[in-house]
Design an enzyme around this catalytic site. Structure first.
Site, mmCIF file in Angstrom:
data_model
loop_
_atom_site.group_PDB
_atom_site.id
_atom_site.type_symbol
_atom_site.label_atom_id
_atom_site.label_comp_id
_atom_site.label_asym_id
_atom_site.label_seq_id
_atom_site.Cartn_x
_atom_site.Cartn_y
_atom_site.Cartn_z
ATOM 1 N N ARG A 35 48.852 11.985 71.540
ATOM 2 C CA ARG A 35 49.446 10.870 72.286
ATOM 3 C C ARG A 35 50.026 11.320 73.622
ATOM 4 N NH1 ARG A 35 52.062 7.261 67.337
ATOM 5 N NH2 ARG A 35 50.192 6.007 67.095
ATOM 6 N N LYS A 197 41.954 -0.922 50.233
ATOM 7 C CA LYS A 197 42.273 -2.246 49.699
ATOM 8 C C LYS A 197 41.691 -3.399 50.501
ATOM 9 C CE LYS A 197 46.516 -1.594 47.193
ATOM 10 N NZ LYS A 197 47.938 -1.933 47.178
ATOM 11 N N GLY A 354 44.601 4.702 60.866
ATOM 12 C CA GLY A 354 45.330 5.926 60.539
ATOM 13 C C GLY A 354 44.501 6.922 59.738
ATOM 14 N N GLY A 377 48.465 0.364 63.915
ATOM 15 C CA GLY A 377 48.746 -1.060 63.749
ATOM 16 C C GLY A 377 48.172 -1.938 64.849
HETATM 17 P P1 ADP Z 1 42.863 3.224 57.640
HETATM 18 O O1 ADP Z 1 44.229 3.866 57.556
HETATM 19 O O2 ADP Z 1 41.922 4.025 58.486
HETATM 20 O O3 ADP Z 1 42.912 1.770 58.037
HETATM 21 P P2 ADP Z 1 42.851 2.681 54.799
HETATM 22 O O4 ADP Z 1 44.315 2.979 54.756
HETATM 23 O O5 ADP Z 1 42.419 1.288 54.622
HETATM 24 O O6 ADP Z 1 42.217 3.276 56.151
HETATM 25 O O7 ADP Z 1 42.101 3.491 53.645
HETATM 26 C C1 ADP Z 1 42.111 4.893 53.521
HETATM 27 C C2 ADP Z 1 42.163 5.337 52.081
HETATM 28 O O8 ADP Z 1 41.139 4.749 51.288
HETATM 29 C C3 ADP Z 1 41.994 6.827 51.962
HETATM 30 O O9 ADP Z 1 43.208 7.392 51.524
HETATM 31 C C4 ADP Z 1 40.897 6.991 50.911
HETATM 32 O O10 ADP Z 1 41.164 8.015 49.960
HETATM 33 C C5 ADP Z 1 40.870 5.652 50.234
HETATM 34 N N1 ADP Z 1 39.574 5.388 49.593
HETATM 35 C C6 ADP Z 1 38.374 5.303 50.191
HETATM 36 N N2 ADP Z 1 37.407 5.107 49.274
HETATM 37 C C7 ADP Z 1 38.006 5.075 48.056
HETATM 38 C C8 ADP Z 1 37.549 4.897 46.716
HETATM 39 N N3 ADP Z 1 36.255 4.717 46.449
HETATM 40 N N4 ADP Z 1 38.482 4.912 45.722
HETATM 41 C C9 ADP Z 1 39.797 5.087 46.001
HETATM 42 N N5 ADP Z 1 40.283 5.258 47.246
HETATM 43 C C10 ADP Z 1 39.410 5.248 48.270
HETATM 44 MG MG MG Z 2 45.758 3.778 56.061
#
Ligand code: ADP
Ligand code: MG
Length: 397
Positions: A35, A197, A354, A377
């Protein structure tokens, strides 16, 4: 659209720059200077053009009180290094006499960093009086913190009522990258939405389906969609309350000409452990006691082929549990192909989020995609199609 540094006369002006110096620290030292490096070009340009540069930022969540451990003083040395060794002075408060005197002492080209904005409750409250006090330190306001534009705070929103406001180089570049990926993209456009999720990405999916040609849903969130399509997903993470919603997203996508791609196969195991026995199975053959932890080899081939036919890629969310190899395989493979296509000039690739940034760093492609947003965010809210108050505030009034 906002104005930029190209639209202002500097002539020794005092320029207040809102940066994002909320950098990760370990043992009192900056552990990732990304950053700081992103802010440096704007500071160098202003300083080179004779501005008296006053930098302000938040750091951590001190909630309106002075918390010594969240002082920005720790960032002075790395900031000075990032601007080519130029001296950076520091004011122990971002408003009041201390700040006024420090700002008054600046000569053309000098740089000053103000103490943490969030030591004052007025910052997060978007308080007009606090913003006026900040504004009194300068003559021009520059916002160069895309990662803070989703918040209407005194230093991102209210301050623009008092000073001419423009975008800095990093904010300008980030907005240009985002708009070339979603507003005026080269088609076909592929979006990959992965991660843990569905519930955190519903609005992202809702905004993307009418805008992209191919939508790849992967990661744990794909499980809920697979269930909506009638697949058994064993012991995988599922959000049962969202199965119906997932079904209607699939239906609506069809109506707007967006093709949804769910995994064809998966790498499964009974636990998330690196030395555990893994199996690759067709997506309708997940054993009851197993979890889907990554996309499988057939899905990797399918996505690789599909990506090669696309001109733009927008990516948020890892395709598997990349933190625990071998479940990083799908993410690393697709990241590598995206990087190679980008380097060959065949793909404009934009990624953010993130965990996504961590996954792309793990895959070694952070510098090989067209643009990687570290805005967290703000990036997600942009993906959701929300209007971002810090950007709105920069528009001519
Ligand atoms: P970002 O922060 O980039 O928006 P998310 O927070 O939505 O991404 O998701 C990241 C998490 O999703 C990671 O910690 C990863 O381990 C988890 N993940 C990805 N695929 C699976 C899976 N098949 N089962 C459980 N967790 C998963
Ligand atoms: Mg995340």
């Amino acid at each position: 659209m906002f104005k930029t540094l190209d639209d202002i006369e500097i002539n020794g002006s005092r320029v207040l720059v809102r940066g994002d110096l909320n950098v990760p620290m370990r043992d009192g030292k900056v552990s990732d200077a990304t950053r700081i490096e992103r802010l440096a070009p704007t500071l160098r340009e202003l300083s080179d053009n004779g501005a008296r540069v006053i930098v302000m930022s938040h750091f951590g969540r001190p909630k309106g009180k002075v918390v010594e451990a969240m002082s920005l003083r720790a960032v002075v040395a790395p900031l000075s290094e990032a601007v080519g060794g130029r001296q950076v002075s520091f004011a122990d408060d971002c408003v009041g006499e201390v700040a006024k005197q420090a700002a008054a002492a600046l000569k053309p080209g000098d740089l000053l960093l103000l103490e943490n904005l969030r030591f004052h409750a007025g910052e997060e409250a978007n308080d007009g009086e606090f913003a006026a006090e900040l504004a009194s330190l300068g003559e021009i306001y520059v916002n160069d913190a895309f990662s803070a534009v989703h918040r209407a705070h005194a230093s991102t929103e209210a301050i623009t009522r008092f000073l001419p406001a423009v975008a800095g180089r990093s904010l300008q570049a980030e907005c240009a990258a985002l708009s070339s990926a979603l507003e005026t993209p080269a088609r076909p456009v592929m979006a990959i939405v992965g991660g843990a999720k569905v519930s955190t990405k519903l609005e992202v999916l809702g905004n993307l389906t009418p805008r992209v040609d191919q939508l790849v849903i992967a990661g744990a969130m794909a499980n809920t969609f697979l269930q909506a399509r009638g697949c058994q997903v064993g012991a995988s993470l599922v959000e049962p309350a969202l199965v119906d919603e997932a079904g209607s997203i699939l239906e609506r996508a069809g109506q707007v000409g967006c093709t949804i791609n769910l995994p064809l196969d998966a790498t499964v195991a009974t636990a998330i452990e690196s030395d555990i026995e893994t199996r690759e199975v067709g997506i309708d053959q997940v054993p009851d006691d197993c979890m889907i932890l990554d996309i499988g080899p057939r899905t990797i081939s399918q996505l690789t082929a599909l990506l090669a036919t696309c001109s733009t890629l927008l990516w948020n969310g890892p395709l598997g549990v990349f933190e625990a190899p071998p479940f990083d395989r799908g993410t690393v493979a697709i990241a590598g192909h995206a990087a190679a296509l980008t380097e060959a000039g065949e793909l404009m690739s934009l990624a953010g989020g993130g965990d996504t940034v961590a996954a792309l760093r793990h895959a070694g492609v952070l510098d090989r995609l067209s643009y990687v947003s570290t805005a967290g965010g703000a990036f997600l809210e942009w993906l959701e199609g929300k209007s971002l108050p810090g950007l709105v505030a920069l528009e001519p009034k």
